[in-house]
Every structure is written in C-alpha cells, then in structure tokens.
Design an enzyme around this catalytic site. Structure first.
Site, PDB file in Angstrom:
ATOM      1  N   HIS A 168       8.414  -0.640  -5.622  1.00 48.74           N
ATOM      2  CA  HIS A 168       7.679  -1.703  -6.311  1.00 48.74           C
ATOM      3  C   HIS A 168       8.668  -2.541  -7.102  1.00 48.74           C
ATOM      4  CE1 HIS A 168       4.771  -3.725  -8.924  1.00 48.74           C
ATOM      5  NE2 HIS A 168       3.857  -3.391  -8.031  1.00 48.74           N
TER       6      HIS A 168
ATOM      7  N   ASP B 216      -0.621   0.403  -2.852  1.00 51.05           N
ATOM      8  CA  ASP B 216      -1.009  -0.066  -1.523  1.00 51.05           C
ATOM      9  C   ASP B 216      -0.920   1.021  -0.454  1.00 51.05           C
ATOM     10  OD1 ASP B 216      -1.394  -2.829  -2.282  1.00 51.05           O
ATOM     11  OD2 ASP B 216       0.770  -2.954  -2.491  1.00 51.05           O
TER      12      ASP B 216
END
Length: 469
Positions: free
Chosen positions: A312, A370
């Site tokens: 991320h 996700d």
C-alpha cells in the site's frame, strides 16, 4: 479550525548561502510539518514533490493514518472499533459532525436520509440515454454531475446549513444512483427504495429486487458484511480521489460537480479498481494451478506479473482494514457456500506463502483491503464492473465531509500546484513560408496518418448517413 501548534522553526539554506526560517507545526498525531507557504516569497524557489509523497495539502481533523503502525482513525476512533460496534449511518454522522450520534440524533439523521433517497424522475430519464452495457462508472460520472442541474439552484455553500443539506442529499441519493447505474447497464427496470428498509438493505433491494416477486429478503450476514465494507471504505485521508474533490471544491464548484470529479479519479485502476485486479489475478492462478510459479514471477522485476492486493502507498506495516475484510470473507463465504469459496481458499494460500517469503517480508508487502473485498462482493452477487461503484458509494460520505471541512475554512485558496519547467526556452515563430516548407521525418508523417485515417473514415461514414437520411 486550528492549524496545529508551532513547535519551532526550520531553517532552509540555499547553495548561495541565502537562508530563511519557516514555522515547524505539530498536529495531534503524526509527523511535524514545515509550513512553506512563504517559501517563494522568502527564497524565490519552489519544492518538487511528484505524487505529493511528502507534502501536506491541507489541515484536517477527519481522518488519521499511521502507515508505519497500521492505524486508521475516523475522528479519533480506530477503524476496527467502528467496524465492530457501529452502523454505517453512525459512521456517516461521525464523519459529518465530529461525534457519534445519540439514539435520538441517529433516528433524526436516518429519517432525514430516507426522506431524500429518491431521485428526480427527469434524472431517471437521463439514465435511459446510456446504452445497455455502458460501464456503470461512466454512468455515475455523468449522473452525479447532472445532480447539479436538479439540486444546486445556486446555493450559498458558505452557509453551514446549506452544506449540511447538500451532504445529506448526496449520502441519501447515492444508493439509488448506484443501483440504477447497475440496472441500466444490465437492461433492468428501476426499483425504488422503501422506508421500512435500512440504508444498506435499501441499496441491496434496489440492486437485486425482481419486480415479479413481491417479497424481498436478504441474509443478515450479507447486510452486516456490506455494512462493514462501507465503513472500511468511508474515508481514507488525502488519497487521489479525495484530493481531487478538494481541489475541485477550491474553485468553489458546487458539491455535486466535486463528487463527480472524485468518482472520475476513483475510476482509475491504480485507485478504485484494485479489488477487481485481485480477482483477475486469482482467476489466472486458478486456471494455471500454480501459486508458487505466480509468486516466483511476481518477484522477477523483468516479468510483467504483479502480486495484486499486496502492499500500500501509505501502510508500511499492514492495512488494518485487511484483517477485518478477511474475517468478513470467512463469514460470507461459509454462509453462502458459494463457488467463490475456491477463490477465497486460493487467496488464503497465496497470502500464507507470500508472508512466509523473505522477498515480500523484506519489502513489507502485506495484504491490503482489496485482497479480500473483491471475493466478498462477487460472492454476494455484485458484478466486477460494479466494484468501483460500491467503493464510490462507500466513499461519498468521506468526500462530502472533506469538502464541507474545506468550505468551512474562512480563508479559501484555489488549488494551484507549481511545476519544474524543462521545455523550450522562449523562441520566435518562423515565417510561414519557412515553417510550412520544412520536412519532417517519414515516421512522424506515418504516425499522423495512422491517427487521422480512422477519424476521417468515421466522419465520412456519418456524413454519408446524414445525406442518405
């Protein structure tokens, strides 16, 4: 709103010996920032920060992220606690007003939202202009921007009451806007909300209700899962789409246009489309039946294969939302006993092997939110091209809260980033006979023809049709 506490001065010295001091400000949490608003005035230079990796674009009290520690807070509350204890509408109230609601406040807020859920019939007609099969996000960009024509009416958004009304309208209408986008794309009739259903259940009802059946029910596990998914995505500090909303709002554009801009930014695969990319990856691994091979290829910098759903931009430890999303996935897939269970098990296997691999550990590549969210959404029955619409629906409250906070600032400055120019120096335009007679490379000529030829054919085709008619 406070701009932080000054804790000292930072002195910047240029190579020629010129120096200037700038305030060093500390917020409630997180690293201190150097206030460089007077940088050009004092030193005659700008900073260069592509992607804004080291630049604070605003002062905010809404959301806090500590990427090193894996922390995400909304108004000071940890995301784990909110997801486990609150409804989505409670979180909406929190983001809008700064505090969790009392029972009476929540009842009033929910009633206000339900009263604004339906959209104008003329706007429903607008949906019919989109062809069946149109991407739902393309529809959302258009219809949310079009809300300005129905709801804006030249409101004074310096007035906090008008900002509050606009915020409630957007949060309320978005489930119906999103549901009709889905039903338009798939050629299905519009379904209207029911006051007896909760916010989340109304969205699922408008998405999936069969008009041929009078009854509608959905497993409480699904409703709870969607509730948590919405909470996890409600806000995420100054990401690409939120920054887009703020910079659009800095021009004093109306809130509906600003949110439409945020939707357009979210649409990109580097932002809102990541969970769909994870499913595509899992499909590929399932087809080949080779987790180890895929992970090996993902480690090869010369290979185009990427490990989607890991790592991320902000979180350098772990994404706190991913743990909750993994738990949601377990509950949903066990309840539904769906075929996505195989993909989920494959995802678990990939996660275990990646987290035991020194390559991924060294680079702090942990699963993000996700990695499991797409598996859950597909198990519920939501098509992949609707995933980003769900993201936008969840994020609307964050966008509008950030916009409202910005609009409440008495000193408004339009967003105007600077640049490091590396183009040509100032030059004279050659005389027409000289510039028109010069030769260009055959490759450039051919490239121009390749671009223009299909355009000419399309124009000739349509012009011919017009003449025939």
């Amino acid at each position: 709103m406070s701009e932080g506490i000054k804790v000292g001065d930072a002195v910047i010295t240029l190579p020629d010996g010129t120096t200037a001091s700038f305030p060093l400000l500390k917020g409630t949490e997180g690293p201190a920032v150097i206030d460089i608003r007077a940088l050009y005035q004092k030193l005659g230079v700008f900073t260069l920060d592509p992607g804004f990796t080291s630049t604070s674009s605003c002062v905010s009290s809404i959301t806090y992220i500590d990427g090193d520690q894996g922390e995400l807070w909304y108004r000071g509350y940890r995301i784990q606690d909110l997801a486990n204890s609150c409804s989505f509408l409670e979180v909406c109230y929190l983001l809008m007003y700064g505090e969790l609601p009392t029972g009476e406040q929540l009842d009033h807020f929910e009633s206000a939202v339900k009263s604004e859920m339906c959209i104008h019939e003329k706007l429903i007609e607008f949906y019919r202009s989109f062809q069946q099969g149109a991407h739902p996000m393309a529809i959302m960009v258009g219809v949310v921007g079009a809300l300005s024509a129905f709801l804006d009416e030249k409101k004074n958004y310096d007035d906090p009451v008008e900002r509050e009304k606009a915020s409630i309208k957007l949060v309320a209408k978005f489930p119906m806007l999103a549901a009709i986008a889905y039903r338009t794309a798939y050629g299905l009739p519009v379904v209207y909300p029911k006051r007896k259903f909760s916010y989340i259940k109304n969205f699922l009802y408008m998405m999936f209700h069969d008009p041929m059946n009078e009854d509608f029910d959905v497993d409480p596990v699904i409703v709870e899962a969607m509730e948590k998914i919405f909470i996890l995505h409600a806000d995420h500090e100054q990401n690409a789409s939120t920054s887009t909303v703020r910079i659009a709002g800095s021009s004093l554009a109306n809130p509906f246009a600003c949110i439409a801009a945020g939707i357009a930014s979210l649409w990109g695969p580097m932002h809102g489309g990541a969970n769909e990319a994870v499913l595509n990856m899992l499909d590929e691994v399932k087809k080949r039946g080779a987790v180890d091979e895929y992970l090996t290829r993902a480690k090869d910098k010369n290979d185009s294969v990427r490990l989607m759903g890991f790592g991320h931009r902000v979180y350098k430890n772990f994404d706190p939302r991913s743990v909750i999303m993994g738990e949601i996935a377990h509950r949903v897939l066990e309840t539904l006993n769906s075929h996505e269970l195989e993909l989920f098990q494959l995802a678990i296997e990939m996660e275990k092997k990646a987290l035991a691999d020194e390559y991924f550990i060294k680079r702090k590549l942990y699963p993000n939110v996700d990695f499991y969210s797409g598996v859950v959404l597909e198990a519920i029955g939501i098509p992949r091209d609707m995933f980003t619409v769900i993201f936008a629906l969840s994020r609307t409250i964050g966008w509008i809260s950030q916009w409202s906070e910005m609009m409440a600032d008495p000193v408004k400055k339009i967003g105007r980033p600077r640049q490091l120019y590396v183009g040509e120096k100032c030059r004279q335009i050659p005389h027409a006979r000289d510039r028109l007679s010069r030769t260009i490379s055959p490759a450039l000529t051919q490239r121009t023809r390749n671009v223009w030829s299909p355009v000419k054919k399309s124009i000739h085709h349509h012009v011919h049709k017009l003449h025939v008619v």
